[in-house]
Scaffold this motif. Structure first.
Motif, PDB file in Angstrom:
ATOM      1  N   SER A   5      -0.982   3.668  -5.134  1.00 44.57           N
ATOM      2  CA  SER A   5      -1.809   4.758  -4.683  1.00 44.57           C
ATOM      3  C   SER A   5      -2.408   5.351  -5.998  1.00 44.57           C
ATOM      4  O   SER A   5      -3.537   5.697  -5.789  1.00 44.57           O
ATOM      5  N   ARG A   6      -1.639   5.434  -7.074  1.00 44.81           N
ATOM      6  CA  ARG A   6      -2.447   6.065  -8.281  1.00 44.81           C
ATOM      7  C   ARG A   6      -3.344   5.195  -8.989  1.00 44.81           C
ATOM      8  O   ARG A   6      -4.204   5.748  -9.365  1.00 44.81           O
ATOM      9  N   PRO A  35       3.902   4.226  -4.428  1.00 47.87           N
ATOM     10  CA  PRO A  35       3.267   5.278  -5.136  1.00 47.87           C
ATOM     11  C   PRO A  35       2.433   4.843  -6.414  1.00 47.87           C
ATOM     12  O   PRO A  35       1.361   5.392  -6.781  1.00 47.87           O
ATOM     13  N   GLY A  66      -6.547   5.485  -6.891  1.00 48.61           N
ATOM     14  CA  GLY A  66      -6.941   6.853  -7.054  1.00 48.61           C
ATOM     15  C   GLY A  66      -7.879   6.940  -8.441  1.00 48.61           C
ATOM     16  O   GLY A  66      -8.787   7.510  -8.714  1.00 48.61           O
ATOM     17  N   LEU A  99       0.647  -1.232   0.015  1.00 48.43           N
ATOM     18  CA  LEU A  99       0.206  -0.120   0.002  1.00 48.43           C
ATOM     19  C   LEU A  99       0.776   1.042   0.081  1.00 48.43           C
ATOM     20  O   LEU A  99       0.439   2.423  -0.386  1.00 48.43           O
ATOM     21  N   GLU A 100       2.006   1.242   0.440  1.00 50.37           N
ATOM     22  CA  GLU A 100       2.943   2.390   0.328  1.00 50.37           C
ATOM     23  C   GLU A 100       3.743   2.524  -0.980  1.00 50.37           C
ATOM     24  O   GLU A 100       4.037   3.572  -1.278  1.00 50.37           O
TER      25      GLU A 100
END
Length: 103
Positions: free
Chosen positions: A35-36, A32, A39, A29-30
């Motif tokens: 995360s993109r 990037p 999103g 989950l860390e």
């Protein structure tokens, strides 16, 4: 099988899917990139839900006041209006279009 069975099954599956999220390692989950992706998926799902709710009526496609309200809200967003104002503009546009007979 009746409707309640399918409803309860959907609830159990949704809850199980949510619980599976706790099993994802924190290191993943860390990242990037993850995360993109998360999103982008959220934006895509919200956009598709908005479009479906705008142009669908049961099993048919319709062009009614909701379509005009979405257009007015999009214009307000393009002018960087606050979110509450965007909602009010969309609702007012839908009301005016229904008032003039575009259902």
């Amino acid at each position: 099988m009746n409707l309640w069975f399918w409803l309860l099954l959907a609830c159990v599956l949704a809850y199980a899917w949510k619980l599976m999220g706790y099993l994802v390692p924190a290191k993943l989950l860390e990242n990037p990139r993850m995360s993109r992706v998360a999103g982008t998926m959220t934006i895509g799902l919200l956009a598709s839900l908005t479009i479906v709710n705008t142009v669908a009526s049961g099993q048919t496609l319709t062009a009614d006041a909701r379509l005009g309200a979405l257009g007015a809200a999009a214009v307000a967003l393009a002018f960087r209006a606050p979110f509450l104002l965007v909602v009010i503009i969309g609702a007012a546009t839908a009301a005016l279009l229904r008032l003039i007979g575009w259902n």
